[in-house]
Design a protein around this motif. Structure first.
Motif, short mmCIF file in Angstrom:
data_model
loop_
_atom_site.label_atom_id
_atom_site.label_comp_id
_atom_site.label_asym_id
_atom_site.label_seq_id
_atom_site.Cartn_x
_atom_site.Cartn_y
_atom_site.Cartn_z
N GLU A 89 0.83 -1.21 0.00
CA GLU A 89 0.00 0.00 0.00
C GLU A 89 0.86 1.26 0.00
O GLU A 89 0.61 2.20 -0.77
CB GLU A 89 -0.93 0.00 1.22
N MET A 93 1.35 3.88 -3.05
CA MET A 93 0.95 5.26 -2.73
C MET A 93 2.08 6.23 -3.03
O MET A 93 1.87 7.30 -3.64
CB MET A 93 0.53 5.35 -1.26
N PHE A 128 -3.94 2.72 -6.05
CA PHE A 128 -4.63 2.20 -4.87
C PHE A 128 -5.26 0.83 -5.12
O PHE A 128 -5.03 -0.11 -4.35
CB PHE A 128 -5.67 3.20 -4.37
N LEU A 133 -6.37 -1.69 -2.36
CA LEU A 133 -7.26 -0.74 -1.68
C LEU A 133 -8.35 -0.25 -2.63
O LEU A 133 -8.05 0.24 -3.72
CB LEU A 133 -6.46 0.48 -1.19
N TYR A 134 -9.59 -0.39 -2.22
CA TYR A 134 -10.70 0.19 -2.99
C TYR A 134 -11.94 0.23 -2.10
O TYR A 134 -12.02 -0.47 -1.08
CB TYR A 134 -10.97 -0.61 -4.27
N THR A 156 -13.42 4.06 -6.73
CA THR A 156 -12.26 4.48 -5.95
C THR A 156 -11.39 5.45 -6.74
O THR A 156 -10.97 6.50 -6.23
CB THR A 156 -11.43 3.26 -5.53
N VAL A 160 -10.58 9.34 -5.78
CA VAL A 160 -9.22 9.85 -5.57
C VAL A 160 -8.99 11.10 -6.41
O VAL A 160 -8.48 12.11 -5.91
CB VAL A 160 -8.17 8.76 -5.91
N PHE A 245 -5.88 8.79 0.04
CA PHE A 245 -5.34 7.51 0.51
C PHE A 245 -5.95 7.13 1.86
O PHE A 245 -6.38 5.99 2.07
CB PHE A 245 -3.81 7.61 0.62
N LYS A 249 -8.43 3.96 2.65
CA LYS A 249 -7.99 2.99 3.66
C LYS A 249 -8.99 2.88 4.80
O LYS A 249 -9.34 1.77 5.24
CB LYS A 249 -6.61 3.38 4.20
#
Length: 367
Positions: A89, A93, A128, A133-134, A156, A160, A245, A249
């Motif tokens: 992650e 990022m 992400f 991550l979503y 997502t 962002v 982010f 998360k």
């Protein structure tokens, strides 16, 4: 307890580094004449250096890397976090942040067309989902709970890009974008400390640390003494991406964490970023209604309204910050007693009514 001490040390190091670097950025800006030149749309009347945001990413990266290494050597590394997941992650990022940092510097120095900026933002946003991550749950908002990947991943990426641009566009008067970002980062930092997600908490407080010296120069610095600076697109894109982010998360549902413990993370995340996000929605809808370009800058943002109502830039900044804090406090408290969708609707309705009232005040003042 060791983790808290390390986070505090990382925060202090970020403050010190920011305080050391920003005066040097000012010197370079004056020598190379790298200024934000005023025009009819901007609030400031004299050229001001706009490279303050160049400080953010290097200081964040340095402090995060050094004090993460300190955590590992002190044997207080990832406990509640899964190490492989955490590393993926953060690396993805930082990869996306690097791209935004480069395009931000280019935009501040020579200008970048919005199409290219959007392309880079979309590529950065894709980092992400690549890391796992979503958005996978709405936690009951509008009656929606779990969200499939084919919907969650594009949602997502859209979110962002939206949050990143929201912070960029709210950066119109001294201290507004940085102040709103600091409040949101502190909220996320405290939440991550509560859940013992120490690495995420460190990132949040390190980012607050590097904003503090910039905020002092931006809000309290004197143009006449050459001590005032703007963050530019480099800074606003950096802050927006880091905040997005944290939103993704914190909102990502994990079966190991009870829903009740997270207290509707979607609404909590929405509340801390409500002012910049709803302001972008309002401005875009207004431009679409008036058949104007959605990407051409204008003077219809919330801070412009406060200035038209007769507020000074500093009073406008403080009032908008207070308004944001009130919305955040109401939402965080209300979600424990009311339906999530109802809380969201109340926030939007109150926001709309406030803007209608602002418009009436402005109309009366112009008569």
């Amino acid at each position: 307890m060791e983790n808290l001490y390390i986070i505090i040390s990382a925060f202090v190091s970020a403050v010190i580094l920011g305080r050391i670097i920003i005066p040097n950025i000012l010197i370079i800006s004056f020598r190379k004449r790298l200024f934000d030149v005023p025009d009819e749309r901007k609030v400031h009347k004299r050229p001001v250096p706009r490279l303050g945001g160049v400080t953010f990413f290097p200081v964040i990266l340095f402090s995060l890397c050094v004090f993460t290494a300190v955590r590992l050597m002190a044997n207080c590394g990832p406990a509640a976090e899964d190490t492989q997941e955490l590393v993926c992650e953060f690396l993805f990022m930082m990869g996306g942040l690097t791209l935004l940092y480069i395009v931000g510097i280019a935009d501040d120095l020579v200008g970048v067309r919005y199409r290219k900026k959007f392309l880079v933002q979309i590529i950065s946003a894709a980092m992400f989902p690549l890391s796992g991550l979503y958005i996978n749950s709405f936690y009951g908002l509008f009656g929606i709970f779990l969200i499939p990947e084919e919907v969650g991943i594009p949602l997502t990426m859209l979110l962002v890009v939206f949050i990143t641009n929201a912070i960029n566009l709210i950066d119109g008067i001294d201290g507004l974008a940085s102040g709103l970002s600091m409040v949101a980062l502190v909220v996320f930092g405290v939440l991550f400390v509560h859940f013992q997600m120490w690495s995420y908490a460190m990132l949040a407080f390190v980012t607050v640390g590097v904003i503090i010296p910039f905020f002092s120069y931006n809000v309290f610095g004197s143009v006449d003494l050459g001590r005032k600076i703007f963050m530019g697109d480099t800074g606003s894109l950096t802050l927006g991406f880091i905040l997005s982010f944290f939103v993704i998360k914190y909102c990502m549902y994990e079966p190991s964490m009870l829903l009740t413990m997270k207290s509707s993370p979607v609404l909590v995340s929405f509340s801390v970023l409500m002012v910049p996000c709803l302001d972008v929605v309002r401005v875009v809808l207004r431009r679409a209604r008036n058949k104007r370009s959605l990407f051409m800058p204008d003077k219809t943002h919330i801070h412009h309204k406060f200035l038209e109502m007769g507020f000074t830039p500093r009073k406008a900044m403080m009032t908008i910050q207070l308004m944001s804090a009130c919305f955040c406090a109401f939402t965080i408290v209300a979600i424990h007693y009311m339906n999530n969708t109802l809380v969201f609707v109340i926030d939007v309705v109150v926001w709309t009514v406030l803007h209608l009232w602002f418009d009436r005040v402005i109309e009366k003042k112009k008569r």
